[in-house]
Design a protein around this motif. Structure first.
Motif, mmCIF file in Angstrom:
data_model
loop_
_atom_site.group_PDB
_atom_site.id
_atom_site.type_symbol
_atom_site.label_atom_id
_atom_site.label_comp_id
_atom_site.label_asym_id
_atom_site.label_seq_id
_atom_site.Cartn_x
_atom_site.Cartn_y
_atom_site.Cartn_z
ATOM 1 N N PRO A 185 44.001 16.142 49.519
ATOM 2 C CA PRO A 185 44.369 16.649 48.185
ATOM 3 C C PRO A 185 44.984 15.550 47.324
ATOM 4 O O PRO A 185 45.797 14.749 47.800
ATOM 5 C CB PRO A 185 45.389 17.747 48.508
ATOM 6 C CG PRO A 185 45.034 18.196 49.891
ATOM 7 C CD PRO A 185 44.566 16.968 50.590
ATOM 8 N N ARG A 186 44.562 15.513 46.070
ATOM 9 C CA ARG A 186 45.052 14.559 45.070
ATOM 10 C C ARG A 186 44.713 13.101 45.401
ATOM 11 O O ARG A 186 45.260 12.194 44.809
ATOM 12 C CB ARG A 186 46.560 14.709 44.842
ATOM 13 C CG ARG A 186 46.926 15.988 44.097
ATOM 14 C CD ARG A 186 48.336 15.943 43.563
ATOM 15 N NE ARG A 186 48.586 17.063 42.681
ATOM 16 C CZ ARG A 186 48.317 17.072 41.372
ATOM 17 N NH1 ARG A 186 47.777 16.003 40.801
ATOM 18 N NH2 ARG A 186 48.582 18.138 40.651
ATOM 19 N N GLU A 187 43.814 12.877 46.334
ATOM 20 C CA GLU A 187 43.343 11.524 46.615
ATOM 21 C C GLU A 187 41.842 11.472 46.378
ATOM 22 O O GLU A 187 41.138 12.482 46.500
ATOM 23 C CB GLU A 187 43.684 11.098 48.046
ATOM 24 C CG GLU A 187 45.159 10.883 48.277
ATOM 25 C CD GLU A 187 45.447 10.146 49.578
ATOM 26 O OE1 GLU A 187 44.546 9.426 50.067
ATOM 27 O OE2 GLU A 187 46.564 10.275 50.095
ATOM 28 N N ALA A 188 41.379 10.285 46.027
ATOM 29 C CA ALA A 188 39.955 10.096 45.764
ATOM 30 C C ALA A 188 39.426 8.963 46.631
ATOM 31 O O ALA A 188 40.152 8.013 46.950
ATOM 32 C CB ALA A 188 39.730 9.773 44.287
ATOM 33 N N LEU A 189 38.153 9.076 47.001
ATOM 34 C CA LEU A 189 37.500 7.968 47.702
ATOM 35 C C LEU A 189 37.396 6.807 46.719
ATOM 36 O O LEU A 189 36.825 6.947 45.640
ATOM 37 C CB LEU A 189 36.113 8.403 48.171
ATOM 38 C CG LEU A 189 35.493 7.603 49.304
ATOM 39 C CD1 LEU A 189 36.265 7.823 50.592
ATOM 40 C CD2 LEU A 189 34.036 8.014 49.508
ATOM 41 N N CYS A 190 37.962 5.641 47.085
ATOM 42 C CA CYS A 190 38.017 4.528 46.143
ATOM 43 C C CYS A 190 37.293 3.282 46.636
ATOM 44 O O CYS A 190 37.128 2.328 45.867
ATOM 45 C CB CYS A 190 39.468 4.177 45.801
ATOM 46 S SG CYS A 190 40.555 3.971 47.236
ATOM 47 N N ALA A 191 36.848 3.239 47.889
ATOM 48 C CA ALA A 191 36.112 2.086 48.402
ATOM 49 C C ALA A 191 35.335 2.505 49.643
ATOM 50 O O ALA A 191 35.702 3.466 50.335
ATOM 51 C CB ALA A 191 37.058 0.927 48.737
ATOM 52 N N MET A 192 34.269 1.736 49.917
ATOM 53 C CA MET A 192 33.393 2.054 51.039
ATOM 54 C C MET A 192 32.677 0.779 51.453
ATOM 55 O O MET A 192 32.231 -0.006 50.602
ATOM 56 C CB MET A 192 32.388 3.121 50.588
ATOM 57 C CG MET A 192 31.405 3.595 51.616
ATOM 58 S SD MET A 192 30.433 4.960 50.894
ATOM 59 C CE MET A 192 29.366 5.357 52.264
ATOM 60 N N SER A 193 32.575 0.516 52.746
ATOM 61 C CA SER A 193 31.861 -0.684 53.193
ATOM 62 C C SER A 193 30.382 -0.582 52.811
ATOM 63 O O SER A 193 29.811 0.510 52.818
ATOM 64 C CB SER A 193 32.004 -0.856 54.706
ATOM 65 O OG SER A 193 31.504 0.260 55.409
ATOM 66 N N PRO A 194 29.747 -1.721 52.445
ATOM 67 C CA PRO A 194 28.339 -1.669 52.036
ATOM 68 C C PRO A 194 27.420 -1.125 53.114
ATOM 69 O O PRO A 194 26.366 -0.570 52.801
ATOM 70 C CB PRO A 194 28.022 -3.130 51.720
ATOM 71 C CG PRO A 194 29.340 -3.782 51.461
ATOM 72 C CD PRO A 194 30.313 -3.084 52.343
ATOM 73 N N LYS A 195 27.780 -1.269 54.381
ATOM 74 C CA LYS A 195 26.948 -0.803 55.496
ATOM 75 C C LYS A 195 27.844 -0.507 56.682
ATOM 76 O O LYS A 195 29.055 -0.757 56.650
ATOM 77 C CB LYS A 195 25.912 -1.870 55.864
ATOM 78 C CG LYS A 195 26.519 -3.201 56.257
ATOM 79 C CD LYS A 195 25.455 -4.247 56.504
ATOM 80 C CE LYS A 195 26.054 -5.600 56.889
ATOM 81 N NZ LYS A 195 26.907 -6.162 55.827
ATOM 82 N N THR A 196 27.240 0.017 57.737
ATOM 83 C CA THR A 196 27.965 0.259 58.984
ATOM 84 C C THR A 196 27.670 -0.871 59.963
ATOM 85 O O THR A 196 26.722 -1.636 59.787
ATOM 86 C CB THR A 196 27.552 1.597 59.607
ATOM 87 O OG1 THR A 196 26.146 1.561 59.898
ATOM 88 C CG2 THR A 196 27.845 2.744 58.648
ATOM 89 N N GLY A 197 28.497 -0.966 60.996
ATOM 90 C CA GLY A 197 28.283 -1.929 62.061
ATOM 91 C C GLY A 197 28.513 -1.266 63.405
ATOM 92 O O GLY A 197 29.591 -0.682 63.621
ATOM 93 N N GLU A 198 27.511 -1.333 64.263
ATOM 94 C CA GLU A 198 27.596 -0.697 65.580
ATOM 95 C C GLU A 198 28.036 0.761 65.472
ATOM 96 O O GLU A 198 28.850 1.265 66.242
ATOM 97 C CB GLU A 198 28.518 -1.484 66.510
ATOM 98 C CG GLU A 198 28.020 -2.905 66.776
ATOM 99 C CD GLU A 198 28.826 -3.625 67.837
ATOM 100 O OE1 GLU A 198 29.709 -2.986 68.473
ATOM 101 O OE2 GLU A 198 28.571 -4.816 68.049
ATOM 102 N N GLY A 199 27.473 1.437 64.451
ATOM 103 C CA GLY A 199 27.718 2.875 64.296
ATOM 104 C C GLY A 199 29.021 3.272 63.669
ATOM 105 O O GLY A 199 29.396 4.453 63.707
ATOM 106 N N VAL A 200 29.752 2.324 63.048
ATOM 107 C CA VAL A 200 31.039 2.633 62.423
ATOM 108 C C VAL A 200 31.064 2.067 61.006
ATOM 109 O O VAL A 200 30.614 0.937 60.766
ATOM 110 C CB VAL A 200 32.219 2.062 63.236
ATOM 111 C CG1 VAL A 200 33.555 2.371 62.560
ATOM 112 C CG2 VAL A 200 32.209 2.613 64.657
ATOM 113 N N GLY A 201 31.615 2.833 60.069
ATOM 114 C CA GLY A 201 31.785 2.376 58.698
ATOM 115 C C GLY A 201 33.219 2.566 58.234
ATOM 116 O O GLY A 201 34.012 3.273 58.878
#
Length: 499
Positions: A185-201
Motif C-alpha cells: 500500500p502507498r508504494e509503487a514499483l519504481c525499478a526492475m532489472s532488464p532481464k532475469t539471471g538463473e531464474g531470478v529477477g
C-alpha cells in the motif's frame, strides 16, 4: 459392323474407368453416379438403335403379321419397333442429366472434401498459408491515466509485466495470471532489472516522492520473493540494478554492490569516488558495465560480476551533466546525451577491452534515433545489438519514427534502413534471429537482421485490433507475440497477445 457398336462403346467406357482406377482417380459420390448413368444412357441408346434397325429390316410378311394380330385384338396396342428401348434410354439420359446438375451445384463440397479431408471438415491449410493473426487474449486496463510501467521479462511460456501496482506474470498461451507480486500500500514499483539471471529477477518499490529503496529478488518460475532489503541513503542511483548469473548488482548509497540472488547476502562492494554517481549499469554472468559521472566528466567502468574486481576504465567524451544507458554488455554499447548542446549525443561502441570501435550520433542523415527512456527526449525504444549491428528506430520528417535502421559497430556506418508507412512502436529480437517491430496498428513485421528485407507481416483483422499505447513493449512468445502497454492514456489494455 453395326452389330459391334454397343460392345465397342461399353468397351471404351470400361477402358476409361479402368484408367481412372489405375491413376488413383476413381470417381466417388455424385461423380460416380453421373458416370454410371452416362455409361448406362449411352449403352441403352445404342441398344435401342440396334433393335430399331433390326426391326426395320424384318421381312414384309412378319410386319404384316404383327399388324394383323393387333387389329384382331383391340386390347393389344401395336408395338413400334425399338420403342421400349428408346423410352428406357430417354429415362436414363434424364436421370444422368439430373444427377449432373446436382453434382454441379454441390461441387464446392466435393472440392473441400478433397486432399484427404472429409466433407464438412475444415480444409487443411497449405504450406504457404499466411493466415491473419488473431488477438489470443487481452488484459483490461489497470491503474489510472498516466501510470507508467517499468519493464518486462520474457520467460518463454510466461511474460512478467512490471506495472506501477506490482509485478504480474501472464501465461502467454491464454493470458491467465500465473502469479503476482503486488506493490505494498502507498508504494509503487519504481525499478526492475532488464532481464532475469538463473531464474531470478530484481524489482524495487518506493513511496511517493521518496527514494526507490525497497529491493526484492523474485523467482521467475512462481513469483516467490526470495529476499527483501531496505536500501540506505537515497536508495537506487537512477534505478540502476541488474542481474548477472547468480549475482544481483545494484548502485546504491554511494557504492556498487553485488549480492547473491538466492540469499541476498552481499558478496562485494565498490565504493564510488567523491561527487560520483552511477548513471546506468547492466551485467551478465561474468561482466558488469557501468557509466559513472564524477563532476562534469564521465567514464565507462568494467567490473567482474562475480568478484567486483575492476577490469578496465575508459573516459567518455563528456564535459557536462549527462544521461546514459547501457545498451549492450558485450559487445559494449552505451548511449550518452549531454546537457551541452554541442556535447556528445551518440551511441558509443567499445570492444571487450574498452577500446572505442564506433560512434553513431543520435541525430544524423536518417533523423533522430530512438533510445531508452533515460536518454531519449522523443520516441523511446530499447535498441537491439545483433551480430555486430546496432538496430533502432529513426524519425525524420514527423513526430514519430517510421524507419528501422542498422549501423555497424565496427565503424559506425549505416548498413541498411527499412522505411515503413506505419508509425513504429517497439523492437524485439525473434528466436529465429529476425528483427520484429510493432506498428501502431498492432501489426508485427519481421525483418532479416542482415539486410532489413521484409520476411513476413502479421496484421490482425482491422475490426479486432486492440489499442497500442505511446510506449509499448513487444515480447516474442511461443506461437506469437505479447504486447505490453507501459503508459496508460485512454483505457488501453494492459497487455494482449497476437497469435
Amino acid at each position: 459392323m453395326r452389330d459391334g457398336t454397343p460392345g465397342a462403346a461399353f468397351g471404351a467406357a470400361a477402358v476409361f474407368l479402368g484408367a481412372g482406377v489405375a491413376g488413383g482417380a476413381w470417381p466417388t459420390g455424385w461423380a460416380a453416379l453421373v458416370c454410371a448413368l452416362a455409361c448406362g444412357a449411352v449403352g441403352t441408346t445404342l441398344l435401342a438403335v440396334r433393335r430399331r434397325g433390326r426391326d426395320s429390316e424384318a421381312p414384309e410378311e412378319v410386319r404384316d403379321a404383327v399388324s394383323d394380330l393387333a387389329e384382331h385384338d383391340a386390347a393389344v396396342k401395336p408395338v413400334r419397333p425399338g420403342r421400349s428401348s428408346l423410352v428406357a434410354a430417354a429415362v436414363v439420359w434424364a436421370l444422368a442429366l439430373l444427377a449432373g446438375g446436382i453434382w454441379t451445384l454441390t461441387a464446392g463440397d466435393d472440392t473441400e472434401a478433397g486432399d484427404g479431408t472429409e466433407a464438412g471438415a475444415p480444409a487443411k491449410p497449405s504450406a504457404s498459408s499466411d493466415a491473419k493473426p488473431s488477438v489470443g487474449w487481452l488484459v483490461p486496463a489497470a491503474g489510472q491515466r498516466g501510470d507508467k510501467g517499468v519493464g518486462s521479462w520474457g520467460l518463454g511460456p510466461t511474460v512478467a509485466h512490471g506495472r506501477i501496482d506490482g509485478l504480474f506474470a501472464y501465461d502467454s498461451a491464454d493470458g491467465s495470471l500465473r502469479w503476482s507480486v503486488p506493490a505494498p500500500p502507498r508504494e509503487a514499483l519504481c525499478a526492475m532489472s532488464p532481464k532475469t539471471g538463473e531464474g531470478v529477477g530484481l524489482v524495487a518499490h518506493g513511496r511517493y516522492e521518496k527514494p526507490c529503496a525497497t529491493l526484492l529478488a523474485v523467482r521467475a518460475s512462481d513469483g516467490k520473493v526470495l529476499w527483501k532489503r531496505q536500501l540506505g541513503g537515497e536508495g537506487l542511483d537512477g534505478g540502476a540494478l541488474a542481474v548477472g548469473g547468480a549475482t544481483a548488482v545494484t548502485a546504491e548509497d554511494g557504492a556498487v554492490r553485488g549480492r547473491s540472488t538466492e540469499t541476498g547476502e552481499q558478496r562485494w562492494q565498490r565504493r564510488l569516488g567523491k561527487d560520483c554517481t552511477v548513471l546506468a549499469l547492466d551485467a551478465d554472468a561474468t561482466r558488469t558495465r557501468l557509466v559513472e559521472q564524477c563532476g562534469k566528466g564521465a567514464r565507462l567502468v568494467a567490473l567482474d560480476t562475480r568478484t567486483g574486481d575492476r577490469r578496465w576504465t575508459r573516459d567518455l567524451p563528456v564535459e557536462s551533466a549527462a544521461r546514459a544507458s547501457v545498451v549492450s554488455v558485450s559487445p559494449v554499447v552505451v548511449d550518452v546525451d549531454e546537457a551541452d548542446a554541442r556535447g556528445t549525443h551518440a551511441f558509443l561502441g567499445f570492444d571487450d577491452e574498452g577500446a572505442p570501435t564506433a560512434t553513431v550520433p543520435l541525430t544524423g542523415p536518417e533523423g533522430a534515433l530512438s533510445a531508452l527512456w533515460s536518454v531519449a527526449d522523443g520516441r523511446t525504444v530499447r535498441p537491439l545489438v545483433l551480430d555486430g549491428l546496432l538496430i533502432t528506430f529513426a524519425e525524420k520528417d514527423s513526430i514519430s519514427p517510421s524507419t528501422v535502421v542498422a549501423y555497424s559497430l565496427k565503424d559506425g556506418r549505416k548498413v541498411w534502413a527499412h522505411h515503413s508507412e506505419e508509425q513504429l512502436m517497439a523492437l524485439a529480437a525473434e528466436p529465429d534471429g529476425s528483427v520484429a517491430y510493432l506498428g501502431f496498428d498492432a501489426s508485427v513485421t519481421l525483418l532479416d537482421r542482415s539486410t532489413g528485407k521484409v520476411r513476413r507481416v502479421l496484421e490482425p483483422d482491422a475490426g479486432k485490433r486492440p489499442t497500442v499505447s505511446i510506449h509499448p513493449e513487444l515480447v516474442p512468445v511461443p506461437g506469437g507475440h505479447v504486447v505490453l502497454n507501459q503508459i496508460l492514456l485512454q483505457g488501453e489494455p494492459a497487455a494482449f497477445a497476437l497469435r
